[in-house]
Each structure stands twice: as structure tokens, then as C-alpha cells.
Design a protein around this motif. Structure first.
Motif, PDB file in Angstrom:
ATOM      1  N   PRO A  29       0.833  -1.208   0.000  1.00 61.51           N
ATOM      2  CA  PRO A  29       0.000   0.000   0.000  1.00 61.51           C
ATOM      3  C   PRO A  29       0.869   1.260   0.000  1.00 61.51           C
ATOM      4  CG  PRO A  29       0.188  -0.876   2.212  1.00 61.51           C
ATOM      5  CD  PRO A  29       0.923  -1.837   1.320  1.00 61.51           C
ATOM      6  N   GLY A  30       0.208   2.410  -0.077  1.00 61.28           N
ATOM      7  CA  GLY A  30       0.934   3.662   0.043  1.00 61.28           C
ATOM      8  C   GLY A  30       1.185   4.330  -1.291  1.00 61.28           C
ATOM      9  N   PRO A  31       1.964   5.409  -1.278  1.00 58.05           N
ATOM     10  CA  PRO A  31       2.171   6.213  -2.491  1.00 58.05           C
ATOM     11  C   PRO A  31       2.888   5.468  -3.602  1.00 58.05           C
ATOM     12  CG  PRO A  31       3.658   6.897  -0.721  1.00 58.05           C
ATOM     13  CD  PRO A  31       2.662   5.962  -0.110  1.00 58.05           C
ATOM     14  N   ARG A  32       3.626   4.408  -3.257  1.00 57.47           N
ATOM     15  CA  ARG A  32       4.349   3.649  -4.279  1.00 57.47           C
ATOM     16  C   ARG A  32       3.561   2.413  -4.744  1.00 57.47           C
ATOM     17  NH1 ARG A  32      10.743   3.700  -2.422  1.00 57.47           N
ATOM     18  NH2 ARG A  32      10.956   5.977  -2.353  1.00 57.47           N
ATOM     19  N   ARG A  33       2.304   2.416  -4.471  1.00 54.04           N
ATOM     20  CA  ARG A  33       1.436   1.315  -4.894  1.00 54.04           C
ATOM     21  C   ARG A  33       1.506   1.148  -6.408  1.00 54.04           C
ATOM     22  NH1 ARG A  33      -3.424  -1.187  -3.036  1.00 54.04           N
ATOM     23  NH2 ARG A  33      -4.894  -1.660  -4.705  1.00 54.04           N
ATOM     24  N   GLN A  34       1.448  -0.092  -6.859  1.00 57.57           N
ATOM     25  CA  GLN A  34       1.516  -0.376  -8.286  1.00 57.57           C
ATOM     26  C   GLN A  34       0.286   0.139  -9.014  1.00 57.57           C
ATOM     27  OE1 GLN A  34       1.949  -4.610  -7.604  1.00 57.57           O
ATOM     28  NE2 GLN A  34       4.012  -4.572  -8.473  1.00 57.57           N
ATOM     29  N   PRO A  35       0.366   0.362 -10.330  1.00 58.53           N
ATOM     30  CA  PRO A  35      -0.807   0.805 -11.094  1.00 58.53           C
ATOM     31  C   PRO A  35      -1.976  -0.163 -10.934  1.00 58.53           C
ATOM     32  CG  PRO A  35       1.185   0.983 -12.417  1.00 58.53           C
ATOM     33  CD  PRO A  35       1.575   0.262 -11.164  1.00 58.53           C
ATOM     34  N   ALA A  36      -3.180   0.367 -11.067  1.00 56.84           N
ATOM     35  CA  ALA A  36      -4.386  -0.428 -10.823  1.00 56.84           C
ATOM     36  C   ALA A  36      -4.436  -1.680 -11.695  1.00 56.84           C
ATOM     37  CB  ALA A  36      -5.630   0.429 -11.067  1.00 56.84           C
ATOM     38  N   GLY A  37      -4.011  -1.566 -12.947  1.00 58.82           N
ATOM     39  CA  GLY A  37      -4.038  -2.719 -13.830  1.00 58.82           C
ATOM     40  C   GLY A  37      -3.103  -3.824 -13.376  1.00 58.82           C
ATOM     41  N   VAL A  38      -1.943  -3.444 -12.870  1.00 54.29           N
ATOM     42  CA  VAL A  38      -0.976  -4.425 -12.368  1.00 54.29           C
ATOM     43  C   VAL A  38      -1.511  -5.086 -11.109  1.00 54.29           C
ATOM     44  CG1 VAL A  38       1.364  -4.739 -11.454  1.00 54.29           C
ATOM     45  CG2 VAL A  38       0.975  -3.195 -13.386  1.00 54.29           C
ATOM     46  N   VAL A  39      -2.114  -4.285 -10.237  1.00 56.66           N
ATOM     47  CA  VAL A  39      -2.698  -4.826  -9.010  1.00 56.66           C
ATOM     48  C   VAL A  39      -3.782  -5.847  -9.337  1.00 56.66           C
ATOM     49  CG1 VAL A  39      -4.078  -4.271  -6.971  1.00 56.66           C
ATOM     50  CG2 VAL A  39      -2.152  -2.810  -7.613  1.00 56.66           C
ATOM     51  N   ALA A  40      -4.678  -5.489 -10.267  1.00 60.21           N
ATOM     52  CA  ALA A  40      -5.774  -6.400 -10.630  1.00 60.21           C
ATOM     53  C   ALA A  40      -5.238  -7.692 -11.236  1.00 60.21           C
ATOM     54  CB  ALA A  40      -6.720  -5.706 -11.612  1.00 60.21           C
ATOM     55  N   ALA A  41      -4.209  -7.577 -12.081  1.00 61.23           N
ATOM     56  CA  ALA A  41      -3.634  -8.774 -12.701  1.00 61.23           C
ATOM     57  C   ALA A  41      -2.986  -9.674 -11.659  1.00 61.23           C
ATOM     58  CB  ALA A  41      -2.621  -8.376 -13.767  1.00 61.23           C
ATOM     59  N   THR A  42      -2.296  -9.069 -10.703  1.00 59.43           N
ATOM     60  CA  THR A  42      -1.664  -9.847  -9.633  1.00 59.43           C
ATOM     61  C   THR A  42      -2.705 -10.538  -8.773  1.00 59.43           C
ATOM     62  OG1 THR A  42       0.232  -8.341  -9.576  1.00 59.43           O
ATOM     63  CG2 THR A  42      -0.119  -9.724  -7.633  1.00 59.43           C
ATOM     64  N   GLN A  43      -3.773  -9.814  -8.432  1.00 57.38           N
ATOM     65  CA  GLN A  43      -4.839 -10.415  -7.631  1.00 57.38           C
ATOM     66  C   GLN A  43      -5.498 -11.567  -8.370  1.00 57.38           C
ATOM     67  OE1 GLN A  43      -7.058  -6.801  -7.042  1.00 57.38           O
ATOM     68  NE2 GLN A  43      -6.297  -6.533  -4.945  1.00 57.38           N
ATOM     69  N   ARG A  44      -5.690 -11.427  -9.661  1.00 52.96           N
ATOM     70  CA  ARG A  44      -6.296 -12.499 -10.449  1.00 52.96           C
ATOM     71  C   ARG A  44      -5.390 -13.731 -10.446  1.00 52.96           C
ATOM     72  NH1 ARG A  44     -10.271 -12.793 -14.351  1.00 52.96           N
ATOM     73  NH2 ARG A  44     -10.076 -14.493 -15.863  1.00 52.96           N
ATOM     74  N   GLU A  45      -4.103 -13.543 -10.668  1.00 53.77           N
ATOM     75  CA  GLU A  45      -3.165 -14.662 -10.652  1.00 53.77           C
ATOM     76  C   GLU A  45      -3.188 -15.374  -9.306  1.00 53.77           C
ATOM     77  OE1 GLU A  45       0.642 -13.131 -11.592  1.00 53.77           O
ATOM     78  OE2 GLU A  45       0.168 -12.728 -13.709  1.00 53.77           O
ATOM     79  N   ARG A  46      -3.193 -14.601  -8.243  1.00 59.70           N
ATOM     80  CA  ARG A  46      -3.204 -15.194  -6.906  1.00 59.70           C
ATOM     81  C   ARG A  46      -4.497 -15.961  -6.656  1.00 59.70           C
ATOM     82  NH1 ARG A  46      -1.361 -10.264  -3.080  1.00 59.70           N
ATOM     83  NH2 ARG A  46      -2.335 -11.623  -1.540  1.00 59.70           N
ATOM     84  N   LEU A  47      -5.608 -15.430  -7.151  1.00 63.08           N
ATOM     85  CA  LEU A  47      -6.882 -16.130  -6.984  1.00 63.08           C
ATOM     86  C   LEU A  47      -6.901 -17.439  -7.776  1.00 63.08           C
ATOM     87  CD1 LEU A  47      -9.313 -13.095  -7.058  1.00 63.08           C
ATOM     88  CD2 LEU A  47      -9.161 -14.780  -5.213  1.00 63.08           C
ATOM     89  N   LEU A  48      -6.339 -17.440  -8.983  1.00 60.55           N
ATOM     90  CA  LEU A  48      -6.278 -18.677  -9.755  1.00 60.55           C
ATOM     91  C   LEU A  48      -5.406 -19.715  -9.052  1.00 60.55           C
ATOM     92  CD1 LEU A  48      -6.002 -17.377 -13.453  1.00 60.55           C
ATOM     93  CD2 LEU A  48      -8.040 -18.124 -12.203  1.00 60.55           C
ATOM     94  N   ASP A  49      -4.278 -19.263  -8.514  1.00 60.66           N
ATOM     95  CA  ASP A  49      -3.423 -20.179  -7.749  1.00 60.66           C
ATOM     96  C   ASP A  49      -4.161 -20.703  -6.519  1.00 60.66           C
ATOM     97  OD1 ASP A  49      -1.150 -20.102  -9.381  1.00 60.66           O
ATOM     98  OD2 ASP A  49      -0.443 -18.254  -8.444  1.00 60.66           O
ATOM     99  N   GLY A  50      -4.837 -19.790  -5.825  1.00 54.96           N
ATOM    100  CA  GLY A  50      -5.573 -20.195  -4.627  1.00 54.96           C
ATOM    101  C   GLY A  50      -6.693 -21.160  -4.947  1.00 54.96           C
ATOM    102  N   LEU A  51      -7.393 -20.919  -6.059  1.00 59.46           N
ATOM    103  CA  LEU A  51      -8.475 -21.826  -6.443  1.00 59.46           C
ATOM    104  C   LEU A  51      -7.936 -23.221  -6.761  1.00 59.46           C
ATOM    105  CD1 LEU A  51     -11.573 -21.404  -8.537  1.00 59.46           C
ATOM    106  CD2 LEU A  51      -9.883 -23.039  -9.367  1.00 59.46           C
ATOM    107  N   VAL A  52      -6.888 -23.289  -7.561  1.00 55.57           N
ATOM    108  CA  VAL A  52      -6.351 -24.591  -7.959  1.00 55.57           C
ATOM    109  C   VAL A  52      -5.915 -25.385  -6.743  1.00 55.57           C
ATOM    110  CG1 VAL A  52      -4.434 -25.727  -9.147  1.00 55.57           C
ATOM    111  CG2 VAL A  52      -5.702 -23.891 -10.285  1.00 55.57           C
ATOM    112  N   ARG A  53      -5.197 -24.752  -5.849  1.00 58.93           N
ATOM    113  CA  ARG A  53      -4.702 -25.465  -4.669  1.00 58.93           C
ATOM    114  C   ARG A  53      -5.845 -25.863  -3.730  1.00 58.93           C
ATOM    115  NH1 ARG A  53       0.945 -24.669  -2.764  1.00 58.93           N
ATOM    116  NH2 ARG A  53       2.185 -24.361  -4.640  1.00 58.93           N
ATOM    117  N   THR A  54      -6.837 -25.008  -3.601  1.00 59.40           N
ATOM    118  CA  THR A  54      -7.970 -25.317  -2.730  1.00 59.40           C
ATOM    119  C   THR A  54      -8.800 -26.464  -3.299  1.00 59.40           C
ATOM    120  OG1 THR A  54      -8.071 -23.033  -1.946  1.00 59.40           O
ATOM    121  CG2 THR A  54     -10.030 -24.383  -1.638  1.00 59.40           C
TER     122      THR A  54
END
Length: 253
Positions: A29-54
Motif C-alpha cells: 500500500p501507500g504512495p508507491r502502490r503499483q498501477p491499478a491494472g498491475v494490481v488487478a492482474a496480480t490479484q487475479r493470478e493469486r486467486l487462480l493459484d488459490g483456487l487450484v490449490r484449494t
């Protein structure tokens, strides 16, 4: 990049290869937060990883959105920004991961000079990728049935892409219909994968390469000629016309 490096890179790309809560993938978080598109892409990747493992751990029916979010380190509101529900997320993970596998198979196939060697190398690439990411293998091959009609449709689309490697196979003996024979071969390969993955032998999948290679070639060449073409010594005196180089049809999603 050599062939082994390509395989390792592809394993990393498969959903479930990494943990969603890997600190290296945290969003600061904070002023050096990544651009919104990068954040969304990272969250999507993490969710796909989380779904597969779950799903691999609990099964599709028993996995909940909360479980997936917990595994991914992502909140439920963020999950619903990305997906309409559990089924939507599952299909997205399946589609993305199998796309990686098919592209790697196509690259391995295209690198060979004839169809016989191409089939063997494509199968080898697939087996290596699945063995390297057992959670994805379980989710994609075993749990897809639990999704219902949408899962079965997704699986049929996958098998259609696999059939593309047999687009112009040699005419089988005895006037057997080529399309039906290809369907039987593709179904047999999938059945073998299912049996080994469901019995906990995912890490041993590369051991299936000799038998699957012979199984794919024998119906079109005959068992003796298939064994010769797959043997350790390959002729340099000329190509066997039954194995003339044939590129697969479009394997894209």
C-alpha cells in the motif's frame, strides 16, 4: 532458452504452481502502490493459484469462495470484481492452464521433423508439465467433472485441441474411420492420465511416455512399425512416408 528451461518456465505459469500468499507477490500500500491494472492482474493470478490449490485439496464441491480467498490472500469483494462465482473462477483457471499446456505441446511438436517424433515430444511436454504441477493436474483432470455441464463442455474443447495433433494422420488399415479412431486414441490418453492422477501417481506421469507414444502411433502405423519409429535408433537414410512432417491444426483456445 533450452527445452528444459522452457518446461520449467511453463510450470511456473500454470495455476497452482505458486502459493497465493507468496510474500514476493504481495501488494504494497501507500504512495508507491503499483498501477491499478498491475494490481488487478496480480490479484487475479493469486486467486487462480488459490483456487487450484484449494480445489485440489478439498475437491470442487467442498471448496468455498472464502477458502479460495484465504488461500490467495485476497478479499471476497476483490474475488467478485474478477469472477462471477466459483464456477467462473474454476473455468478461467482451467482454460488458462490448459492453454499453457497445449501451447507447450505445439512447440514441442513443431520442433520435430516428422509426425511420429512430434507426437512423442508433445506427449512428453504434457506429462512433464502435469507432473511438475500436481495441484493443477488434479484440478484440471479430476475435478472438472464435478463442475457439471460447463466443466464437461470445457473438457470437450480441450480434447478438440488435442485432436488437432492428429489432423492428417496416415490412413489406418482395414478401412477404419479416421475420426472415430482419433477420438478413441484421444479418449484413451485422457483416461490413462485420469487413472494415474486419481491414484496419486502424478509425479510419475513421465513414466507413461513410452506406452502413450506407442498407443498413439500403433493404430495408424501398426504396432511393429510404431515401435520402430519410437525406438532409440532413428534412420538417417530417408524419412518413412507414414511419418511425414505434419503441423497440427490451430491449437489455440
Amino acid at each position: 532458452m533450452d527445452d528444459e528451461s522452457l518446461r520449467r518456465a511453463d510450470v511456473i505459469l500454470l495455476p497452482g504452481a505458486r502459493t497465493g500468499r507468496d510474500p514476493a507477490r504481495s501488494i504494497k500500500p501507500g504512495p508507491r502502490r503499483q498501477p491499478a491494472g498491475v494490481v488487478a492482474a496480480t490479484q487475479r493470478e493469486r486467486l487462480l493459484d488459490g483456487l487450484v490449490r484449494t480445489v485440489a485439496d478439498r475437491g470442487y464441491q467442498h471448496a468455498t469462495v472464502s477458502d479460495i480467498c484465504r488461500a490467495a490472500g485476497v478479499t471476497r469483494p476483490v474475488f467478485y470484481e474478477q469472477f462471477s462465482g466459483k464456477e467462473d473462477a474454476f473455468l478461467a483457471a482451467h482454460r488458462f492452464g490448459t492453454g499453457v499446456v497445449i501451447r507447450r505441446m505445439a512447440a514441442a511438436f513443431a520442433a520435430e521433423s516428422d509426425w511420429c517424433a512430434g507426437i512423442r515430444e508433445a506427449l512428453g511436454a504434457m506429462l512433464q508439465l502435469l507432473a511438475g504441477t500436481p495441484a493443477f493436474a488434479a484440478m484440471a483432470v479430476i475435478e472438472i467433472e464435478a463442475v457439471g455441464p460447463a466443466g464437461r463442455q470445457e473438457r470437450e474443447q480441450l480434447l478438440s485441441r488435442f485432436r488437432a495433433f492428429f489432423a492428417e494422420v496416415p490412413q489406418p488399415p482395414g478401412g477404419v474411420a479416421v475420426l472415430e479412431l482419433v477420438d478413441a486414441v484421444v479418449g484413451g490418453v485422457y483416461s490413462a492420465l485420469y487413472r494415474w492422477i486419481s491414484s496419486g501417481r502424478t509425479d510419475q506421469l513421465p513414466d507413461l511416455l513410452p506406452v502413450l507414444s506407442l498407443f498413439c502411433l500403433a493404430p495408424f502405423l501398426g504396432p511393429e512399425q510404431a515401435a520402430v519409429r519410437l525406438g532409440p535408433v532413428r534412420s538417417t537414410t530417408g524419412e518413412d512416408p507414414s511419418c511425414t512432417r505434419i503441423d497440427p491444426a490451430d491449437t489455440r483456445q
